[in-house]
Design an enzyme around this catalytic site. Sequence first.
Site, short mmCIF file in Angstrom:
data_model
loop_
_atom_site.label_atom_id
_atom_site.label_comp_id
_atom_site.label_asym_id
_atom_site.label_seq_id
_atom_site.Cartn_x
_atom_site.Cartn_y
_atom_site.Cartn_z
N ASP A 1 0.62 -1.35 -0.49
CA ASP A 1 -0.21 -0.08 0.13
C ASP A 1 0.71 1.14 -0.14
O ASP A 1 2.06 1.53 1.10
CB ASP A 1 -1.10 0.03 1.08
N SER B 1 -12.63 4.21 5.61
CA SER B 1 -13.24 4.47 6.68
C SER B 1 -13.97 5.73 7.43
O SER B 1 -13.73 6.35 6.79
CB SER B 1 -11.89 4.25 7.83
#
Length: 283
Positions: A81, A210
């Site tokens: 990532d 999120s």
Amino acid sequence: MLVTGIDLLSKAHKDGYAVGAFNTSNLEITQAIVEAAEEMKSPAIVEVSEGGLKYGGIEVISAIVRTLAQKASVPIALHLDHGTDFNIVMKCLRYGWTSVMMDASKLPLEENIEVTKNVVKIAHGMGVSVEAEIGKIGGTEDNVTVTEREAAMTDPAEAYKFAKETGVDYLAISIGTAHGPYKGEPKLDFDRLKTIKGMLNMPLVLHGASGVPADSIERAVSLGINKINIDTDIRQAFTARLRDIIDKDKVVYDPRKILGPCKEAMKEVVMNKMKLFGSAGRG
Ligand SMILES: O=C(CO)COP(=O)(O)O
Ligand SMILES: O=C[C@H](O)COP(=O)(O)O
Ligand SMILES: [Zn+2]
Ligand SMILES: [Zn+2]
């Protein structure tokens, strides 16, 4: 089983759902993700940031994720990532990772294209798929003006040029989300997403997902988001359960009695995301 990122994301792109990419940096988070995927019969991407690699060490993290992924009954990819350092991206390729992100989004467009193109050439030669980023996905968006917010968003024409010239497999775009906990409610630019998907017709990635309301996530998936990155929601579930356990039990000292329930709390979050993203039952 361990598979490449594009194995998972080409199916998601064709059938109109998203695969969750969940950040890990230790054993318990990885177990929570893989167990959730098995229980939901869902594909999953286990991803590690450069910070996560530094924390766990690449040998150890690779071994944990690879072992659990290979044993899993559902397909799992091991992904880097936000790789900002070319050498770290190369190291992940040497350690058998099945997907890497080259994030040169801080560089000017032409330089981002050059760096990414080079990584694509090497990674594809090894059968590994590549994510890149165009536009700037910020931290929490307090103190960001409307003009700054607009400037950070992905320009559809630039995204088209970038995808064509680099040959990247999936592209992270900026449409109004931010990493970390939100201060206010995130507002996503769905028209921009629709335009980009129409022009590129390839798997698109949403970072900073999120805390984004479920209806916005559903809409983003229906408009062509195929990979959704989640870290903060898992971290918060872990920490909330941890606080609860040690607040309630003043004598507990066995890490397994603390981390076991924390793992269950993280697993619950991951399973709910898999249902929301439409990946449950697709593994
Ligand atoms: O985008 C992410 C990792 O790349 C995670 O974003 P969150 O901080 O919203 O979980
Ligand atoms: O994109 C950011 C991820 O949440 C990883 O964060 P980190 O750099 O703190 O590991
Ligand atoms: Zn980035
Ligand atoms: Zn991210």
